[in-house]
Design an enzyme around this catalytic site. Sequence first.
Site, PDB file in Angstrom:
ATOM      1  N   PRO A  20       0.815  -1.209   0.000  1.00  0.00           N
ATOM      2  CA  PRO A  20       0.000   0.000   0.000  1.00  0.00           C
ATOM      3  C   PRO A  20       0.852   1.263   0.000  1.00  0.00           C
ATOM      4  CG  PRO A  20       0.195  -0.837   2.214  1.00  0.00           C
ATOM      5  CD  PRO A  20       0.966  -1.786   1.339  1.00  0.00           C
ATOM      6  N   GLY A  21       0.395   2.260  -0.693  1.00  0.00           N
ATOM      7  CA  GLY A  21       1.054   3.567  -0.663  1.00  0.00           C
ATOM      8  C   GLY A  21       0.073   4.605  -0.159  1.00  0.00           C
ATOM      9  N   ARG A  22      -0.918   4.891  -1.012  1.00  0.00           N
ATOM     10  CA  ARG A  22      -1.877   5.955  -0.733  1.00  0.00           C
ATOM     11  C   ARG A  22      -2.604   5.769   0.602  1.00  0.00           C
ATOM     12  NH1 ARG A  22      -4.602   8.463  -4.970  1.00  0.00           N
ATOM     13  NH2 ARG A  22      -4.133   6.593  -6.186  1.00  0.00           N
TER      14      ARG A  22
ATOM     15  N   TYR B 249      -5.663  13.634 -13.044  1.00  0.00           N
ATOM     16  CA  TYR B 249      -6.740  12.638 -12.848  1.00  0.00           C
ATOM     17  C   TYR B 249      -8.094  13.291 -12.546  1.00  0.00           C
ATOM     18  CZ  TYR B 249      -2.368  10.256 -11.545  1.00  0.00           C
ATOM     19  OH  TYR B 249      -1.087   9.794 -11.496  1.00  0.00           O
TER      20      TYR B 249
ATOM     21  N   CYS C  41       0.985  28.463 -16.274  1.00  0.00           N
ATOM     22  CA  CYS C  41       0.333  28.919 -17.497  1.00  0.00           C
ATOM     23  C   CYS C  41      -0.341  27.783 -18.253  1.00  0.00           C
ATOM     24  CB  CYS C  41       1.344  29.639 -18.369  1.00  0.00           C
ATOM     25  SG  CYS C  41       2.011  31.046 -17.485  1.00  0.00           S
ATOM     26  N   GLU C  42      -1.283  27.148 -17.620  1.00  0.00           N
ATOM     27  CA  GLU C  42      -2.094  26.109 -18.253  1.00  0.00           C
ATOM     28  C   GLU C  42      -3.478  26.163 -17.624  1.00  0.00           C
ATOM     29  OE1 GLU C  42      -0.912  22.337 -19.262  1.00  0.00           O
ATOM     30  OE2 GLU C  42       1.246  22.706 -19.141  1.00  0.00           O
TER      31      GLU C  42
HETATM   32  N1  LLP Z   1       2.316  -1.677  -6.072  1.00  0.00           N
HETATM   33  C1  LLP Z   1       2.444  -1.430  -7.382  1.00  0.00           C
HETATM   34  C2  LLP Z   1       3.026  -2.436  -8.258  1.00  0.00           C
HETATM   35  C3  LLP Z   1       1.988  -0.204  -7.897  1.00  0.00           C
HETATM   36  O1  LLP Z   1       2.076   0.048  -9.197  1.00  0.00           O
HETATM   37  C4  LLP Z   1       1.427   0.771  -7.025  1.00  0.00           C
HETATM   38  C5  LLP Z   1       0.966   2.066  -7.526  1.00  0.00           C
HETATM   39  C6  LLP Z   1       1.346   0.454  -5.650  1.00  0.00           C
HETATM   40  C7  LLP Z   1       1.788  -0.785  -5.223  1.00  0.00           C
HETATM   41  C8  LLP Z   1       0.773   1.397  -4.651  1.00  0.00           C
HETATM   42  O2  LLP Z   1      -0.546   1.701  -4.938  1.00  0.00           O
HETATM   43  P1  LLP Z   1      -1.446   2.509  -3.881  1.00  0.00           P
HETATM   44  O3  LLP Z   1      -1.628   1.629  -2.664  1.00  0.00           O
HETATM   45  O4  LLP Z   1      -0.749   3.755  -3.541  1.00  0.00           O
HETATM   46  O5  LLP Z   1      -2.714   2.752  -4.613  1.00  0.00           O
HETATM   47  N2  LLP Z   1      -0.243   8.832  -9.113  1.00  0.00           N
HETATM   48  C9  LLP Z   1      -1.525   8.177  -8.962  1.00  0.00           C
HETATM   49  C10 LLP Z   1      -1.394   6.795  -8.388  1.00  0.00           C
HETATM   50  C11 LLP Z   1      -0.470   5.887  -9.154  1.00  0.00           C
HETATM   51  C12 LLP Z   1      -0.322   4.507  -8.567  1.00  0.00           C
HETATM   52  C13 LLP Z   1       0.701   3.706  -9.294  1.00  0.00           C
HETATM   53  N3  LLP Z   1       0.993   2.435  -8.736  1.00  0.00           N
HETATM   54  C14 LLP Z   1      -2.439   9.077  -8.147  1.00  0.00           C
HETATM   55  O6  LLP Z   1      -2.014  10.145  -7.724  1.00  0.00           O
HETATM   56  O7  LLP Z   1      -3.604   8.755  -7.955  1.00  0.00           O
END
Ligand code: LLP
Length: 446
Positions: A300-302, A342, A370-371
Amino acid sequence: MSAPLPAPAEAGDPDFAELLAQRPQLSAHALDGLCLEGVPLARLAEAVGTPCWAYSAGTLRRRYGALRAALKGAGLDASIHYAVKANDNLAVLRVLAAEGAGADVVSEGELRAARAAGIPAGRIVFSGVGKTEREIRLVLAEGIFQLNAESVEEIDMISSVAASMGQVAPVSIRVNPDVDARTHAKITTGKAENKFGVAIDDAAALYARMAALPGLRPIGIAVHIGSQITAGLAAYRAAYAKVAELVRALRGRGLPVERVDGGGGLGIPYRDEIAPPPEALAGALAGAFKGLGLPVMVEPGRWIAGPAGVLLARVVLVKRGATRRFVVLDAGMNDLMRPAMYDAWHGILPVSPGALHAPRSPADVVGPVCETGDTFTQGRALPELAPGEVVAVLDAGAYGASMSSTYNARPLAAEVLVEGDRWAVVRDRQPFEDLLARQRIPEWMG
Ligand code: LLP
């Protein structure tokens, strides 16, 4: 002391009180205005300048702990590999490292950041469709926990690099399950037409082939179907069921499978989305994999970092357009790219106590770039917001600073970590000299 907030805003948009109620890290105080943990954001903006990112250490810890507890509660033997791409600030990584988090990295830079923050290589997964030979060599030399391979071409490359180093690389295959996570098209990753993973129908043959290569040890199956998934758990369940079936087929052929990687993607409520709780994800993982007796990984990231951060920006001026009120901030799409990229919705709160309680009318909140796409929101119910007022853009802890650029020659903003009533700058605002430092004019031009 908290003061009551006036309610409702535009139809469909949560009002200020609702935004605060869902975000325990934020509170509105009669004297100090909006606070992140115990730190008044107006004071932070004054001391550090704007634009600036502020992250709540307590929130990172609380969310990491909640996810870990949910996985444990479902009876899983699980490890959490935080997706560094969401927020790669060293202090953020250090908070999670201290909790025992592993990392999911996709580049040499992310590997270096995770290692510098104290995350051991033995807890790091290396993912991504375009790993270079140099990166593969580096992660193998570091003793990485796992590489997630995304193509037959890459498998051959990893094997030959590892063999040339006299090593055997621990490799999982990332499968593409062809399921629709029902999220934004730009962050859907598990459909057949996406560039990620190998077709699930080809995976068994590939796994067998990997077992025969000299520089490889196939260790498992990985899957990641997308990001900001809020449309229920059905897509996860469908993907995990396919992976479980594959694991059984591999075992049936006598091929050992040591673990599965269930990816990341769990969404958060930015506006009014009903995001599934981590217990639901844990349940989906347990439903598919517990019977197989396998350790499970998540990336997880987000979900961990998103709600922990805000972007602080100051109102430069308010422009009365022909049909609209434009609140022009000193932060732009180069800082927070998500709305432009997005069409993302982010909560926006004024930080001063007066503005938090003032009457509201629709405004377009825009940046200085400027967009036309440099627009944070349109028609949002906001108070008057005089020049100099500071606003907080919410849920900016993930894919905020990490996606920033210097477009329009705008330096990268400062980053701050908040802990209780303490705070520290954890990344200096980029000096203007930096923008020119590595550029040169060819000698022949005199
Ligand atoms: N694992 C893989 C292989 C991934 O490609 C990603 C995210 C994650 C884990 C983590 O995903 P999360 O839990 O954060 O959803 N920039 C975009 C999100 C791009 C996510 C790309 N891959 C945004 O701001 O919504």
